[in-house]
Design a protein around this motif. Structure first.
Motif, PDB file in Angstrom:
ATOM      1  N   SER A  43       0.812  -1.210   0.000  1.00 47.54           N
ATOM      2  CA  SER A  43       0.000   0.000   0.000  1.00 47.54           C
ATOM      3  C   SER A  43       0.846   1.260   0.000  1.00 47.54           C
ATOM      4  O   SER A  43       1.635   1.500   0.905  1.00 47.54           O
ATOM      5  N   GLY A  45      -0.929   3.850  -0.186  1.00 52.60           N
ATOM      6  CA  GLY A  45      -2.140   4.647  -0.008  1.00 52.60           C
ATOM      7  C   GLY A  45      -2.344   5.126   1.416  1.00 52.60           C
ATOM      8  O   GLY A  45      -3.397   5.667   1.755  1.00 52.60           O
ATOM      9  N   ILE A  46      -1.346   4.917   2.265  1.00 47.85           N
ATOM     10  CA  ILE A  46      -1.543   5.220   3.676  1.00 47.85           C
ATOM     11  C   ILE A  46      -0.982   6.598   4.006  1.00 47.85           C
ATOM     12  O   ILE A  46       0.197   6.849   3.793  1.00 47.85           O
ATOM     13  N   GLY A  47      -1.827   7.456   4.519  1.00 44.93           N
ATOM     14  CA  GLY A  47      -1.387   8.826   4.797  1.00 44.93           C
ATOM     15  C   GLY A  47      -0.835   9.020   6.186  1.00 44.93           C
ATOM     16  O   GLY A  47      -1.217   9.956   6.882  1.00 44.93           O
ATOM     17  N   GLU A  48       0.044   8.139   6.623  1.00 38.42           N
ATOM     18  CA  GLU A  48       0.655   8.333   7.938  1.00 38.42           C
ATOM     19  C   GLU A  48       2.029   7.689   7.961  1.00 38.42           C
ATOM     20  O   GLU A  48       2.332   6.835   7.138  1.00 38.42           O
ATOM     21  N   ASP A  50       5.223   5.330   8.679  1.00 37.31           N
ATOM     22  CA  ASP A  50       5.324   3.903   8.969  1.00 37.31           C
ATOM     23  C   ASP A  50       6.152   3.679  10.235  1.00 37.31           C
ATOM     24  O   ASP A  50       6.297   2.559  10.683  1.00 37.31           O
ATOM     25  N   VAL A  52       6.818   3.846  14.241  1.00 39.48           N
ATOM     26  CA  VAL A  52       6.047   3.857  15.474  1.00 39.48           C
ATOM     27  C   VAL A  52       6.508   5.089  16.256  1.00 39.48           C
ATOM     28  O   VAL A  52       7.645   5.533  16.095  1.00 39.48           O
ATOM     29  N   TYR A 134      -6.462  18.428   0.739  1.00 35.67           N
ATOM     30  CA  TYR A 134      -6.847  17.408   1.712  1.00 35.67           C
ATOM     31  C   TYR A 134      -8.367  17.291   1.753  1.00 35.67           C
ATOM     32  O   TYR A 134      -9.086  18.288   1.650  1.00 35.67           O
ATOM     33  N   VAL A 135      -8.843  16.047   1.912  1.00 36.43           N
ATOM     34  CA  VAL A 135     -10.268  15.760   1.702  1.00 36.43           C
ATOM     35  C   VAL A 135     -11.241  16.508   2.601  1.00 36.43           C
ATOM     36  O   VAL A 135     -12.392  16.695   2.248  1.00 36.43           O
ATOM     37  N   GLU A 302      15.329  12.330   7.342  1.00 39.04           N
ATOM     38  CA  GLU A 302      16.422  11.846   6.482  1.00 39.04           C
ATOM     39  C   GLU A 302      15.990  10.591   5.734  1.00 39.04           C
ATOM     40  O   GLU A 302      16.278  10.414   4.553  1.00 39.04           O
ATOM     41  N   VAL A 358      -3.805   6.123  -4.121  1.00 40.12           N
ATOM     42  CA  VAL A 358      -5.094   6.789  -3.950  1.00 40.12           C
ATOM     43  C   VAL A 358      -5.394   7.626  -5.196  1.00 40.12           C
ATOM     44  O   VAL A 358      -4.549   8.416  -5.629  1.00 40.12           O
ATOM     45  N   ARG A 372      -2.069   9.573  -5.825  1.00 44.82           N
ATOM     46  CA  ARG A 372      -1.184   9.899  -4.693  1.00 44.82           C
ATOM     47  C   ARG A 372      -0.450   8.633  -4.251  1.00 44.82           C
ATOM     48  O   ARG A 372      -1.065   7.627  -3.941  1.00 44.82           O
ATOM     49  N   ALA A 376       5.843   6.894   2.763  1.00 44.11           N
ATOM     50  CA  ALA A 376       6.103   6.524   4.155  1.00 44.11           C
ATOM     51  C   ALA A 376       5.937   5.022   4.306  1.00 44.11           C
ATOM     52  O   ALA A 376       5.079   4.533   5.031  1.00 44.11           O
ATOM     53  N   THR A 377       6.758   4.304   3.582  1.00 42.75           N
ATOM     54  CA  THR A 377       6.760   2.846   3.672  1.00 42.75           C
ATOM     55  C   THR A 377       8.173   2.399   3.329  1.00 42.75           C
ATOM     56  O   THR A 377       8.965   3.192   2.833  1.00 42.75           O
ATOM     57  N   LEU A 379      11.728   1.061   1.954  1.00 44.75           N
ATOM     58  CA  LEU A 379      12.342   1.182   0.632  1.00 44.75           C
ATOM     59  C   LEU A 379      12.132  -0.083  -0.187  1.00 44.75           C
ATOM     60  O   LEU A 379      11.899  -0.018  -1.398  1.00 44.75           O
TER      61      LEU A 379
ATOM     62  N   VAL B 153       4.252  -2.716  12.455  1.00 47.00           N
ATOM     63  CA  VAL B 153       3.438  -1.530  12.241  1.00 47.00           C
ATOM     64  C   VAL B 153       2.096  -1.985  11.704  1.00 47.00           C
ATOM     65  O   VAL B 153       2.024  -2.620  10.662  1.00 47.00           O
ATOM     66  N   ARG B 155      -1.011  -0.635  10.281  1.00 44.62           N
ATOM     67  CA  ARG B 155      -1.717   0.548   9.776  1.00 44.62           C
ATOM     68  C   ARG B 155      -2.959   0.132   9.005  1.00 44.62           C
ATOM     69  O   ARG B 155      -3.032  -0.971   8.492  1.00 44.62           O
ATOM     70  N   PRO B 157      -5.201  -0.066   5.765  1.00 47.78           N
ATOM     71  CA  PRO B 157      -4.664  -0.225   4.409  1.00 47.78           C
ATOM     72  C   PRO B 157      -4.630   1.075   3.609  1.00 47.78           C
ATOM     73  O   PRO B 157      -3.825   1.239   2.713  1.00 47.78           O
ATOM     74  N   VAL B 158      -5.530   1.996   3.941  1.00 44.13           N
ATOM     75  CA  VAL B 158      -5.505   3.280   3.243  1.00 44.13           C
ATOM     76  C   VAL B 158      -6.052   4.357   4.160  1.00 44.13           C
ATOM     77  O   VAL B 158      -6.988   4.118   4.923  1.00 44.13           O
ATOM     78  N   THR B 159      -5.405   5.498   4.181  1.00 46.92           N
ATOM     79  CA  THR B 159      -5.944   6.657   4.891  1.00 46.92           C
ATOM     80  C   THR B 159      -5.673   7.880   4.044  1.00 46.92           C
ATOM     81  O   THR B 159      -4.676   7.934   3.337  1.00 46.92           O
ATOM     82  N   LEU B 160      -6.582   8.856   4.117  1.00 49.56           N
ATOM     83  CA  LEU B 160      -6.430  10.034   3.252  1.00 49.56           C
ATOM     84  C   LEU B 160      -5.727  11.184   3.912  1.00 49.56           C
ATOM     85  O   LEU B 160      -4.829  11.158   4.545  1.00 49.56           O
TER      86      LEU B 160
END
Lengths: 399, 160
Positions: A43, A45-48, A50, A52, A134-135, A302, A358, A372, A376-377, A379, B153, B155, B157-160
């Motif tokens: 994915s 598609g994740i807006g956060e 990776d 912790v 942003y939505v 970085e 997305v 999009r 943030a996942t 490499l 982690v 998460r 699967p998808v967040t906007l």
């Protein structure tokens, strides 16, 4: 008895308010459902982040629970957090906010945005917003009774909103310019020169600016300029920020609003009736983040930068032209060469190659033709996703 | 630039020149040249792997040995350190502050062999006043990697 159009008895009179009915339903629900039903998807598609939340921050929260920090906090947030935040804004942007009257701790920027809109908008007031964005931007405006006025932004201009385009949309009802840079979904950043021009437009037309700067710390090879730090902008800016992205704290839901005494008081009034306060555990964690989170942030930035360079180059190489994003953690390549809509592209890519991106159309009319890709996942996942996308693009361009 | 490259290699020595080039936005040829030079200058000493030997049932005995030393005239601790680090059993040798002077990490097949090394090789060296041997019981984290499972982690699967 009320009867529905299908002849069934109705339990309530029009259960859903007209205002909510005006909100456009999320157009990509079907795509999300499809994604949820699939396994082993890479994915993007994740807006956060990776990452912790750094351990020292988690540890501070755990220790606060052990000590019994389980109560309400003051409506505007813990005094120590507001003081640390005030110091942070001073150190970073040379902005002096009074911790007692000009800062409000919110449940993420999401709440901050909602409060800001409800505090300043009267029915019919217009809010100028870049498209794509942003939505929740236009929805928050509609929920507050305002009217969103979208300003298209283009890849040719690196998705930067043009001050002239803003100015040409100003009417007697315009009250606010709402911008969010570094931007989700495009990764665009506005340099100081452009922000200065926007500030001039705002001053000339006596507009408020709501500036969502949640991605402020995630910039690459450029300094983030805080809009409120420009001359005469502090009093007319509502600065929204938070801890989710810089410190990998999305689930803690802690954000803040900084602005004039008058506006913060109005926002606090709504906050006190609807939210009471942000969670104390999250606030304690945020204090620790402000006190000693800098090193972890630098390390994460970085790492994001390395991934950014890989994904942008990779996308360009496989035939998905992508401008160089200078902030956040998104690349926003054009998929126009495939002849598909962004939703079709995302759906086919998911089914055929198990890679999730997305559709740009989720972020507004002018996001169509783009997808999009969040980097943030790991490499390894980015490289694998790129090689699958390469196969996908080659197959569909040949047709 | 070289620092960026070294950081990447320190984290994963198998990162290819091409990958490093993409990650740093530098031409491949330039990356290759810089790495070669760093190897030549002994900035890069070697490329190694962090292995959880327990999982393959390999018996290894690790010992951390504190060594208290009488520094020698003119050369201080260095010549004693050298007499110690020349032994191949001494995997790591550090000069440290505190109640002892040298920290020696010894790896061998059995406790007996480690004991022999300490009593017959290390302790008799002139200038060594005394040693304290700590056998390693369990490794929790090595070179930044936890040995028992990684934090997953989880998460959406998808967040906007």
């Amino acid at each position: 008895m009320l009867i529905t159009s299908k002849g069934q008895p109705k339990k309530y009179r029009n259960p859903i308010s007209q205002r909510i009915n005006r909100l456009s339903p999320s157009g990509i629900r079907r795509f999300f459902d499809l994604l949820a039903s699939m396994e082993e998807v890479i994915s993007l598609g994740i807006g956060e982040p990776d990452f912790v939340t750094p351990w020292h921050i988690r540890e501070a929260a755990i220790s606060s629970l052990e000590k019994g920090y389980t109560m309400y906090t003051p409506n505007s947030g813990m005094p120590e957090l507001r003081q640390e935040l005030s110091r942070y804004l001073k150190d970073n942007y040379n902005l002096a906010y009074d911790p007692d009257s000009e800062l409000l701790i919110t449940v993420g920027v999401s709440e901050g945005l909602d409060l800001a809109m409800r505090a300043v908008l009267d029915p019919g007031d217009e809010v100028i917003i870049p498209d794509p964005c942003y939505v929740s931007y236009d929805s928050c405006v509609i929920l507050a009774g305002g009217t969103p006025v979208m300003v298209p932004t283009y890849q040719e201009n690196n998705f930067e909103i043009s001050p002239a385009d803003i100015e040409s949309r100003i009417t007697g009802r315009t009250k606010v310019i709402l911008i969010g840079y570094p931007a989700n979904p495009t990764g665009a950043v506005l340099g100081q020169a452009k922000l200065t021009q926007i500030a001039e437009v705002a001053r000339r037309h006596q507009l408020l600016v709501i500036s969502d700067e949640i991605y402020a710390k995630l910039v690459y090879g450029i300094e983030h300029t805080c809009l409120a730090s420009l001359p005469e902008m502090k009093e007319r800016t509502i600065l929204l920020g938070g801890f989710s992205k810089a410190y990998a704290m999305t689930g803690w839901r802690i954000g803040y609003a900084a602005g004039s005494k008058e506006i913060i008081a109005a926002m606090t009034k709504i906050h006190q009736y609807t939210m009471l306060c942000a969670s104390i555990m999250g606030q304690v964690a945020a204090i620790e983040a402000l006190k000693s989170g800098e090193a972890s942030t630098t390390e994460m930035v970085e790492e994001y930068n390395r991934r950014r360079l890989v994904i942008v180059k990779g996308l360009n190489n496989i035939g998905l032209p992508c401008f160089e994003p200078r902030g956040a953690f998104y690349a926003f390549p054009s998929i126009k060469g495939t002849g598909m809509t962004s939703e079709k592209f995302a759906e086919r890519l998911l089914i055929e190659e198990k890679v999730a991106v997305v559709p740009g159309s989720a972020f507004g009319q002018h996001g169509e033709g783009y997808v999009r890709c969040c980097y943030a996942t790991s490499l390894a996942d980015i490289e694998e996703a790129l090689s699958r996308m390469k196969r996908f693009v080659a197959k569909h361009q040949a047709k | 630039m070289i620092k960026d490259i070294l950081k990447i290699l320190e984290n994963d020595a198998r990162t290819t020149t091409k990958q490093i080039a993409a990650m740093t936005g530098t031409p491949s040829a330039e990356v290759a040249k810089l790495i070669k030079q760093a190897e030549k200058d002994r900035i890069i000493l070697k490329y190694k792997t962090v292995i959880s030997w327990d999982k393959v049932g390999d018996e290894q005995v690790w010992a951390l040995i504190e060594v208290k030393v009488t520094p020698q005239k003119d050369v201080g601790f260095d010549s004693i350190a050298e007499r110690i680090y020349r032994f191949s059993q001494a995997r790591t040798v550090y000069l440290v502050s505190g109640t002892y002077d040298l920290l020696v990490v010894v790896v061998d097949k059995t406790e007996h062999r480690v004991a022999d090394f300490v009593s017959q090789k290390l302790a008799p060296i002139e200038g060594v006043q005394g040693t304290v041997t700590h056998f390693l019981l369990k490794r929790y984290k090595e070179d930044g990697e936890t040995l028992e499972g990684k934090e997953e982690v989880k998460r959406q699967p998808v967040t906007l």
